[in-house]
Write a protein that holds these residues in place. Structure first.
Motif, PDB file in Angstrom:
ATOM      1  N   TYR A 189       0.829  -1.214   0.000  1.00  0.00           N
ATOM      2  CA  TYR A 189       0.000   0.000   0.000  1.00  0.00           C
ATOM      3  C   TYR A 189       0.860   1.261   0.000  1.00  0.00           C
ATOM      4  O   TYR A 189       2.000   1.253   0.466  1.00  0.00           O
ATOM      5  CB  TYR A 189      -0.930  -0.012   1.219  1.00  0.00           C
ATOM      6  CG  TYR A 189      -2.124  -0.913   1.028  1.00  0.00           C
ATOM      7  CD1 TYR A 189      -3.286  -0.443   0.428  1.00  0.00           C
ATOM      8  CD2 TYR A 189      -2.076  -2.246   1.423  1.00  0.00           C
ATOM      9  CE1 TYR A 189      -4.380  -1.274   0.226  1.00  0.00           C
ATOM     10  CE2 TYR A 189      -3.170  -3.081   1.226  1.00  0.00           C
ATOM     11  CZ  TYR A 189      -4.309  -2.587   0.634  1.00  0.00           C
ATOM     12  OH  TYR A 189      -5.392  -3.410   0.429  1.00  0.00           O
ATOM     13  N   PRO A 190       0.308   2.387  -0.483  1.00  0.00           N
ATOM     14  CA  PRO A 190       1.052   3.655  -0.537  1.00  0.00           C
ATOM     15  C   PRO A 190       1.358   4.227   0.854  1.00  0.00           C
ATOM     16  O   PRO A 190       0.654   3.949   1.820  1.00  0.00           O
ATOM     17  CB  PRO A 190       0.104   4.596  -1.295  1.00  0.00           C
ATOM     18  CG  PRO A 190      -0.965   3.752  -1.878  1.00  0.00           C
ATOM     19  CD  PRO A 190      -1.012   2.480  -1.106  1.00  0.00           C
ATOM     20  N   LYS A 191       2.383   5.077   0.897  1.00  0.00           N
ATOM     21  CA  LYS A 191       2.884   5.651   2.152  1.00  0.00           C
ATOM     22  C   LYS A 191       1.872   6.503   2.905  1.00  0.00           C
ATOM     23  O   LYS A 191       1.868   6.524   4.121  1.00  0.00           O
ATOM     24  CB  LYS A 191       4.111   6.537   1.870  1.00  0.00           C
ATOM     25  CG  LYS A 191       5.346   5.786   1.522  1.00  0.00           C
ATOM     26  CD  LYS A 191       6.495   6.761   1.307  1.00  0.00           C
ATOM     27  CE  LYS A 191       7.736   6.010   0.878  1.00  0.00           C
ATOM     28  NZ  LYS A 191       8.860   6.915   0.654  1.00  0.00           N
ATOM     29  N   LYS A 192       1.032   7.217   2.220  1.00  0.00           N
ATOM     30  CA  LYS A 192       0.182   8.198   2.894  1.00  0.00           C
ATOM     31  C   LYS A 192      -1.006   7.589   3.635  1.00  0.00           C
ATOM     32  O   LYS A 192      -1.805   8.300   4.210  1.00  0.00           O
ATOM     33  CB  LYS A 192      -0.298   9.258   1.912  1.00  0.00           C
ATOM     34  CG  LYS A 192      -1.188   8.726   0.807  1.00  0.00           C
ATOM     35  CD  LYS A 192      -1.590   9.850  -0.136  1.00  0.00           C
ATOM     36  CE  LYS A 192      -2.515   9.327  -1.224  1.00  0.00           C
ATOM     37  NZ  LYS A 192      -2.975  10.398  -2.087  1.00  0.00           N
ATOM     38  N   TYR A 193      -1.116   6.271   3.652  1.00  0.00           N
ATOM     39  CA  TYR A 193      -2.246   5.603   4.300  1.00  0.00           C
ATOM     40  C   TYR A 193      -1.810   4.879   5.569  1.00  0.00           C
ATOM     41  O   TYR A 193      -0.621   4.676   5.802  1.00  0.00           O
ATOM     42  CB  TYR A 193      -2.892   4.604   3.334  1.00  0.00           C
ATOM     43  CG  TYR A 193      -3.646   5.280   2.222  1.00  0.00           C
ATOM     44  CD1 TYR A 193      -4.985   5.598   2.367  1.00  0.00           C
ATOM     45  CD2 TYR A 193      -3.004   5.616   1.035  1.00  0.00           C
ATOM     46  CE1 TYR A 193      -5.680   6.221   1.340  1.00  0.00           C
ATOM     47  CE2 TYR A 193      -3.690   6.241   0.004  1.00  0.00           C
ATOM     48  CZ  TYR A 193      -5.024   6.544   0.171  1.00  0.00           C
ATOM     49  OH  TYR A 193      -5.712   7.167  -0.833  1.00  0.00           O
ATOM     50  N   ASN A 194      -2.795   4.508   6.374  1.00  0.00           N
ATOM     51  CA  ASN A 194      -2.560   3.687   7.567  1.00  0.00           C
ATOM     52  C   ASN A 194      -2.998   2.258   7.275  1.00  0.00           C
ATOM     53  O   ASN A 194      -4.046   2.043   6.665  1.00  0.00           O
ATOM     54  CB  ASN A 194      -3.368   4.209   8.766  1.00  0.00           C
ATOM     55  CG  ASN A 194      -2.916   5.571   9.221  1.00  0.00           C
ATOM     56  OD1 ASN A 194      -1.763   5.939   9.056  1.00  0.00           O
ATOM     57  ND2 ASN A 194      -3.831   6.341   9.782  1.00  0.00           N
ATOM     58  N   ALA A 195      -2.196   1.307   7.731  1.00  0.00           N
ATOM     59  CA  ALA A 195      -2.561  -0.111   7.629  1.00  0.00           C
ATOM     60  C   ALA A 195      -2.717  -0.631   9.051  1.00  0.00           C
ATOM     61  O   ALA A 195      -1.798  -0.532   9.867  1.00  0.00           O
ATOM     62  CB  ALA A 195      -1.491  -0.890   6.884  1.00  0.00           C
ATOM     63  N   TYR A 196      -3.889  -1.161   9.356  1.00  0.00           N
ATOM     64  CA  TYR A 196      -4.190  -1.683  10.683  1.00  0.00           C
ATOM     65  C   TYR A 196      -4.015  -3.199  10.677  1.00  0.00           C
ATOM     66  O   TYR A 196      -4.568  -3.882   9.809  1.00  0.00           O
ATOM     67  CB  TYR A 196      -5.622  -1.314  11.084  1.00  0.00           C
ATOM     68  CG  TYR A 196      -5.850   0.169  11.109  1.00  0.00           C
ATOM     69  CD1 TYR A 196      -5.508   0.919  12.230  1.00  0.00           C
ATOM     70  CD2 TYR A 196      -6.374   0.831  10.003  1.00  0.00           C
ATOM     71  CE1 TYR A 196      -5.708   2.291  12.251  1.00  0.00           C
ATOM     72  CE2 TYR A 196      -6.570   2.197  10.013  1.00  0.00           C
ATOM     73  CZ  TYR A 196      -6.231   2.927  11.133  1.00  0.00           C
ATOM     74  OH  TYR A 196      -6.412   4.287  11.150  1.00  0.00           O
ATOM     75  N   ILE A 197      -3.256  -3.694  11.640  1.00  0.00           N
ATOM     76  CA  ILE A 197      -2.974  -5.127  11.715  1.00  0.00           C
ATOM     77  C   ILE A 197      -3.350  -5.617  13.101  1.00  0.00           C
ATOM     78  O   ILE A 197      -3.073  -4.950  14.106  1.00  0.00           O
ATOM     79  CB  ILE A 197      -1.480  -5.406  11.428  1.00  0.00           C
ATOM     80  CG1 ILE A 197      -1.153  -4.965   9.998  1.00  0.00           C
ATOM     81  CG2 ILE A 197      -1.138  -6.876  11.643  1.00  0.00           C
ATOM     82  CD1 ILE A 197       0.298  -5.002   9.648  1.00  0.00           C
ATOM     83  N   GLY A 198      -3.985  -6.779  13.169  1.00  0.00           N
ATOM     84  CA  GLY A 198      -4.366  -7.328  14.468  1.00  0.00           C
ATOM     85  C   GLY A 198      -4.903  -8.738  14.340  1.00  0.00           C
ATOM     86  O   GLY A 198      -4.765  -9.391  13.306  1.00  0.00           O
ATOM     87  N   ILE A 199      -5.533  -9.170  15.407  1.00  0.00           N
ATOM     88  CA  ILE A 199      -6.098 -10.517  15.463  1.00  0.00           C
ATOM     89  C   ILE A 199      -7.469 -10.457  16.117  1.00  0.00           C
ATOM     90  O   ILE A 199      -7.695  -9.677  17.051  1.00  0.00           O
ATOM     91  CB  ILE A 199      -5.163 -11.485  16.227  1.00  0.00           C
ATOM     92  CG1 ILE A 199      -5.761 -12.896  16.270  1.00  0.00           C
ATOM     93  CG2 ILE A 199      -4.848 -10.982  17.617  1.00  0.00           C
ATOM     94  CD1 ILE A 199      -4.843 -13.959  16.833  1.00  0.00           C
ATOM     95  N   ILE A 200      -8.381 -11.256  15.595  1.00  0.00           N
ATOM     96  CA  ILE A 200      -9.701 -11.426  16.209  1.00  0.00           C
ATOM     97  C   ILE A 200      -9.708 -12.834  16.797  1.00  0.00           C
ATOM     98  O   ILE A 200      -9.942 -13.810  16.077  1.00  0.00           O
ATOM     99  CB  ILE A 200     -10.827 -11.243  15.165  1.00  0.00           C
ATOM    100  CG1 ILE A 200     -10.727  -9.850  14.542  1.00  0.00           C
ATOM    101  CG2 ILE A 200     -12.197 -11.463  15.805  1.00  0.00           C
ATOM    102  CD1 ILE A 200     -11.641  -9.627  13.347  1.00  0.00           C
ATOM    103  N   PRO A 201      -9.386 -12.964  18.094  1.00  0.00           N
ATOM    104  CA  PRO A 201      -9.204 -14.296  18.679  1.00  0.00           C
ATOM    105  C   PRO A 201     -10.453 -15.171  18.632  1.00  0.00           C
ATOM    106  O   PRO A 201     -10.346 -16.383  18.445  1.00  0.00           O
ATOM    107  CB  PRO A 201      -8.801 -14.024  20.131  1.00  0.00           C
ATOM    108  CG  PRO A 201      -8.588 -12.580  20.263  1.00  0.00           C
ATOM    109  CD  PRO A 201      -9.152 -11.901  19.049  1.00  0.00           C
TER     110      PRO A 201
END
Length: 194
Positions: free
Chosen positions: A89-101
Motif C-alpha cells: 500500500y502507498p505511504k500516505k495511508y494507515n494499515a491496521y494489523i491485528g487478530i480477532i481471537p
C-alpha cells in the motif's frame, strides 16, 4: 509502505473506517461465508504439499514433536503474512494489523485504493511464507528428519492460509476491468475506474 498500526486483539464487531468510494464504484461479488468457501481454493495447495511429502519421504510420517514446532512457527508468522499484505500500500495511508481471537483471524485493513495488478500482488505476496519452506523442504537431503518435520507444516500452512486471498484474486480477475482500482468498502471489495 503505509504507516503500520498494531491493533492487537480486536473485537469482531469493530468496524474500520473505509475510504470514500467514488459514485461509479461497483461491489465485487464474493460469495457469502467467504472463509468457508475459500477452502476450495486451498485444495490444490493441500494436494501439492501431500504430494511433495510423499515423493520425498515415500510416506506421511514426520516426527510429531517437531511438527508441533512447525505449526507454532506458522501461527507466529501470521502477523508477517499481514505485514506482507500491507507493504504494497502507498505511504500516505494507515494499515491496521491485528487478530480477532474469537474467530482466530489475523487481519490487515487499509482504505487505500489499489490498481488491479497491485491488488493481485498484495493478495498473493504472503504465499512466499509457504513457497520458501516448501522449496527448502524439497532441496534438503532426506536424512534431515527434524528440519523436514518443521518445514512441512510451515509450507502447508503458508500456502493454505492465503486461501481467502486466492478467492479474492479469482473474483477480481473474473469481474474487474484491466485498469480499474480496487478498494475496501463497508460491505466488501469494490472496483471503480478513474
Amino acid at each position: 509502505m503505509p504507516k503500520m498500526i498494531w491493533k492487537g486483539i480486536t473485537n469482531p464487531d469493530f468496524v474500520f473506517k473505509t475510504g470514500d468510494l467514488p459514485d461509479n464504484s461497483q461491489i465485487i461479488h464474493v460469495p457469502e461465508n467467504p472463509m468457508r468457501r475459500s477452502v476450495l481454493f486451498a485444495i490444490p495447495f493441500i494436494l501439492l504439499c501431500f504430494f511433495v511429502l510423499w515423493e520425498r519421504l515415500k510416506s506421511f510420517s514426520l516426527d510429531k514433536p517437531y511438527l508441533l514446532i512447525g505449526i507454532v512457527l506458522s501461527i507466529l508468522l501470521c502477523t508477517v503474512h499481514e505485514l506482507l499484505h500491507a507493504i504494497v500500500y502507498p505511504k500516505k495511508y494507515n494499515a491496521y494489523i491485528g487478530i480477532i481471537p474469537k474467530e482466530f483471524i489475523f487481519y490487515m485493513s487499509c482504505s487505500a485504493p489499489l490498481r488491479k495488478k497491485r491488488f493481485i500482488l498484495m493478495s498473493l505476496l504472503p504465499m512466499i511464507l509457504g513457497v520458501i519452506p516448501l522449496a527448502v523442504f524439497v532441496c534438503m537431503p532426506p536424512d534431515y528428519k527434524i528440519l523436514d518435520a518443521i518445514l512441512w507444516p510451515m509450507a502447508m500452512m503458508g500456502l493454505v492460509s492465503p486461501s481467502p486471498d486466492y478467492m479474492n484474486v479469482y473474483y477480481v480477475l473474473k469481474e474487474v476491468p484491466r485498469n480499474a482500482y480496487i478498494q475496501d468498502g463497508e460491505n466488501g471489495l469494490y472496483w471503480f475506474m478513474e
